[in-house]
Design a protein around this motif. Sequence first.
Motif, PDB file in Angstrom:
ATOM      1  N   PRO A 128       0.810  -1.220   0.000  1.00 11.61           N
ATOM      2  CA  PRO A 128       0.000   0.000   0.000  1.00 11.61           C
ATOM      3  C   PRO A 128       0.846   1.275   0.000  1.00 11.61           C
ATOM      4  CG  PRO A 128      -0.742  -1.537   1.705  1.00 11.61           C
ATOM      5  CD  PRO A 128       0.575  -2.032   1.188  1.00 11.61           C
ATOM      6  N   ALA A 129       0.263   2.349  -0.462  1.00  9.13           N
ATOM      7  CA  ALA A 129       0.928   3.650  -0.457  1.00  9.13           C
ATOM      8  C   ALA A 129       1.378   3.982   0.954  1.00  9.13           C
ATOM      9  CB  ALA A 129      -0.032   4.720  -0.971  1.00  9.13           C
ATOM     10  N   GLY A 130       2.639   4.420   1.090  1.00 11.11           N
ATOM     11  CA  GLY A 130       3.179   4.815   2.378  1.00 11.11           C
ATOM     12  C   GLY A 130       3.573   3.653   3.278  1.00 11.11           C
ATOM     13  N   ASP A 131       3.511   2.432   2.784  1.00 13.66           N
ATOM     14  CA  ASP A 131       3.799   1.251   3.606  1.00 13.66           C
ATOM     15  C   ASP A 131       5.009   0.514   3.023  1.00 13.66           C
ATOM     16  OD1 ASP A 131       3.491  -0.605   5.614  1.00 13.66           O
ATOM     17  OD2 ASP A 131       1.443  -1.180   5.060  1.00 13.66           O
ATOM     18  N   SER A 132       5.367  -0.601   3.645  1.00 12.92           N
ATOM     19  CA  SER A 132       6.488  -1.392   3.156  1.00 12.92           C
ATOM     20  C   SER A 132       6.206  -2.875   3.353  1.00 12.92           C
ATOM     21  CB  SER A 132       7.783  -0.991   3.865  1.00 12.92           C
ATOM     22  OG  SER A 132       7.663  -1.123   5.253  1.00 12.92           O
ATOM     23  N   THR A 133       6.980  -3.700   2.673  1.00 13.02           N
ATOM     24  CA  THR A 133       6.867  -5.146   2.799  1.00 13.02           C
ATOM     25  C   THR A 133       8.256  -5.752   2.660  1.00 13.02           C
ATOM     26  OG1 THR A 133       5.630  -7.104   2.087  1.00 13.02           O
ATOM     27  CG2 THR A 133       6.461  -5.660   0.337  1.00 13.02           C
ATOM     28  N   SER A 134       8.380  -7.004   3.079  1.00  9.51           N
ATOM     29  CA  SER A 134       9.677  -7.681   3.027  1.00  9.51           C
ATOM     30  C   SER A 134       9.711  -8.713   1.921  1.00  9.51           C
ATOM     31  CB  SER A 134       9.958  -8.395   4.353  1.00  9.51           C
ATOM     32  OG  SER A 134      10.130  -7.466   5.380  1.00  9.51           O
ATOM     33  N   LEU A 135      10.908  -8.936   1.419  1.00 11.86           N
ATOM     34  CA  LEU A 135      11.194  -9.991   0.462  1.00 11.86           C
ATOM     35  C   LEU A 135      12.342 -10.777   1.080  1.00 11.86           C
ATOM     36  CD1 LEU A 135      10.597 -11.144  -2.344  1.00 11.86           C
ATOM     37  CD2 LEU A 135      12.157  -9.465  -3.287  1.00 11.86           C
ATOM     38  N   ARG A 136      12.079 -12.041   1.428  1.00 12.04           N
ATOM     39  CA  ARG A 136      13.061 -12.861   2.132  1.00 12.04           C
ATOM     40  C   ARG A 136      13.508 -14.011   1.245  1.00 12.04           C
ATOM     41  NH1 ARG A 136       8.661 -12.324   4.509  1.00 12.04           N
ATOM     42  NH2 ARG A 136       8.163 -14.537   4.611  1.00 12.04           N
ATOM     43  N   ILE A 137      14.816 -14.189   1.130  1.00  8.85           N
ATOM     44  CA  ILE A 137      15.391 -15.207   0.263  1.00  8.85           C
ATOM     45  C   ILE A 137      16.345 -16.075   1.079  1.00  8.85           C
ATOM     46  CG2 ILE A 137      16.863 -15.621  -1.762  1.00  8.85           C
ATOM     47  CD1 ILE A 137      15.118 -12.367  -1.536  1.00  8.85           C
ATOM     48  N   ARG A 138      16.216 -17.399   0.931  1.00 10.78           N
ATOM     49  CA  ARG A 138      17.169 -18.311   1.559  1.00 10.78           C
ATOM     50  C   ARG A 138      18.042 -18.909   0.459  1.00 10.78           C
ATOM     51  NH1 ARG A 138      14.330 -22.451   4.712  1.00 10.78           N
ATOM     52  NH2 ARG A 138      14.290 -23.671   2.804  1.00 10.78           N
ATOM     53  N   VAL A 139      19.354 -18.800   0.651  1.00  7.43           N
ATOM     54  CA  VAL A 139      20.340 -19.294  -0.315  1.00  7.43           C
ATOM     55  C   VAL A 139      21.124 -20.413   0.354  1.00  7.43           C
ATOM     56  CG1 VAL A 139      22.344 -18.651  -1.708  1.00  7.43           C
ATOM     57  CG2 VAL A 139      20.518 -17.003  -1.350  1.00  7.43           C
ATOM     58  N   VAL A 140      21.346 -21.511  -0.370  1.00  8.14           N
ATOM     59  CA  VAL A 140      22.090 -22.649   0.169  1.00  8.14           C
ATOM     60  C   VAL A 140      23.206 -23.047  -0.793  1.00  8.14           C
ATOM     61  CG1 VAL A 140      20.115 -23.522   1.491  1.00  8.14           C
ATOM     62  CG2 VAL A 140      20.512 -24.355  -0.837  1.00  8.14           C
ATOM     63  N   PHE A 141      24.143 -23.830  -0.271  1.00  8.00           N
ATOM     64  CA  PHE A 141      25.252 -24.355  -1.070  1.00  8.00           C
ATOM     65  C   PHE A 141      24.716 -25.373  -2.074  1.00  8.00           C
ATOM     66  CE2 PHE A 141      28.800 -27.387  -1.672  1.00  8.00           C
ATOM     67  CZ  PHE A 141      29.751 -26.510  -2.159  1.00  8.00           C
ATOM     68  N   ARG A 142      25.227 -25.311  -3.313  1.00  4.89           N
ATOM     69  CA  ARG A 142      24.867 -26.275  -4.355  1.00  4.89           C
ATOM     70  C   ARG A 142      26.099 -27.161  -4.587  1.00  4.89           C
ATOM     71  NH1 ARG A 142      21.400 -25.007  -9.084  1.00  4.89           N
ATOM     72  NH2 ARG A 142      21.954 -22.854  -8.677  1.00  4.89           N
ATOM     73  N   PRO A 143      26.105 -28.390  -4.046  1.00  4.28           N
ATOM     74  CA  PRO A 143      27.287 -29.247  -4.162  1.00  4.28           C
ATOM     75  C   PRO A 143      27.717 -29.513  -5.603  1.00  4.28           C
ATOM     76  CG  PRO A 143      25.728 -30.167  -2.590  1.00  4.28           C
ATOM     77  CD  PRO A 143      25.039 -29.012  -3.258  1.00  4.28           C
ATOM     78  N   ALA A 144      26.773 -29.588  -6.521  1.00  4.12           N
ATOM     79  CA  ALA A 144      27.114 -29.861  -7.916  1.00  4.12           C
ATOM     80  C   ALA A 144      27.520 -28.592  -8.663  1.00  4.12           C
ATOM     81  CB  ALA A 144      25.931 -30.520  -8.629  1.00  4.12           C
ATOM     82  N   GLY A 145      27.468 -27.446  -8.003  1.00  4.59           N
ATOM     83  CA  GLY A 145      27.815 -26.178  -8.642  1.00  4.59           C
ATOM     84  C   GLY A 145      29.307 -25.981  -8.746  1.00  4.59           C
ATOM     85  N   CYS A 146      29.672 -24.938  -9.432  1.00  2.00           N
ATOM     86  CA  CYS A 146      31.079 -24.678  -9.689  1.00  2.00           C
ATOM     87  C   CYS A 146      31.334 -23.169  -9.637  1.00  2.00           C
ATOM     88  CB  CYS A 146      31.413 -25.233 -11.077  1.00  2.00           C
ATOM     89  SG  CYS A 146      33.059 -24.861 -11.642  1.00  2.00           S
ATOM     90  N   THR A 147      32.087 -22.744  -8.634  1.00  2.00           N
ATOM     91  CA  THR A 147      32.516 -21.349  -8.531  1.00  2.00           C
ATOM     92  C   THR A 147      33.988 -21.383  -8.147  1.00  2.00           C
ATOM     93  OG1 THR A 147      30.304 -20.657  -7.810  1.00  2.00           O
ATOM     94  CG2 THR A 147      32.128 -19.132  -7.378  1.00  2.00           C
ATOM     95  N   ALA A 148      34.829 -20.853  -8.995  1.00  2.00           N
ATOM     96  CA  ALA A 148      36.282 -20.943  -8.809  1.00  2.00           C
ATOM     97  C   ALA A 148      36.721 -20.370  -7.464  1.00  2.00           C
ATOM     98  CB  ALA A 148      37.000 -20.230  -9.937  1.00  2.00           C
ATOM     99  N   ARG A 149      37.647 -21.077  -6.835  1.00  6.53           N
ATOM    100  CA  ARG A 149      38.200 -20.648  -5.550  1.00  6.53           C
ATOM    101  C   ARG A 149      38.755 -19.232  -5.676  1.00  6.53           C
ATOM    102  NH1 ARG A 149      42.622 -24.529  -3.289  1.00  6.53           N
ATOM    103  NH2 ARG A 149      41.314 -25.633  -4.743  1.00  6.53           N
TER     104      ARG A 149
END
Length: 191
Positions: A128-149
């Motif tokens: 609503p006008a003049g109000d606020s709300t939250s957006l909550r995100i949970r992030v976890v480790f993906r064992p099969a993923g690949c991100t260089a050290r």
Amino acid sequence: MRSRAAGVALVGILLFVTGLLGWRGIATEATDAVRVDASVPRCGGTEVGTASWAGSRLPAIPLEAGMECRLAYRLHNTGDTDLTLTGFHQAISGPEGGAAFRVDAINGGDPEQTGDVEARWTGEVALPAGDSTSLRIRVVFRPAGCTARGSVLWAGSFATVRAWGRDRDIALPTATLYRGTADSHCPAATG
């Protein structure tokens, strides 16, 4: 008679186009009134550090096995038009993303299983006008993923807000980075 009918048709077309452009302008102006704050990530299974990004020091989440982090954004409607939060999407963190992290929950629910590299959520949360709300995100480790050290990643995030029947993506502030570790390191390619 034909010229009068053509004139009436032209006036009708001009009124339609003017109304359409005005509606788009009003909707854009209403969504321009959204301001977003991001909180520092809260994590378990890892200790959040910092890294440099675009001239600033930002929280950097080490991508380690067992990592689970909660990210929160607060959307403020500073305008005078009621809005609706209708979605969220984040790059490279969806079901088919290759990075060593994935979005596991959005606003307490499962992200859509779209087979996409982006994490996605759709819903309807009143802002609503003049109000606020939250957006909550949970992030976890993906064992099969690949991100260089040692590498540092940013995942572009967007909230979708509706005004006057028109959806618009709003870029969320870069508030969290992800840092590759030995757990997330990509195996060397063999040929």
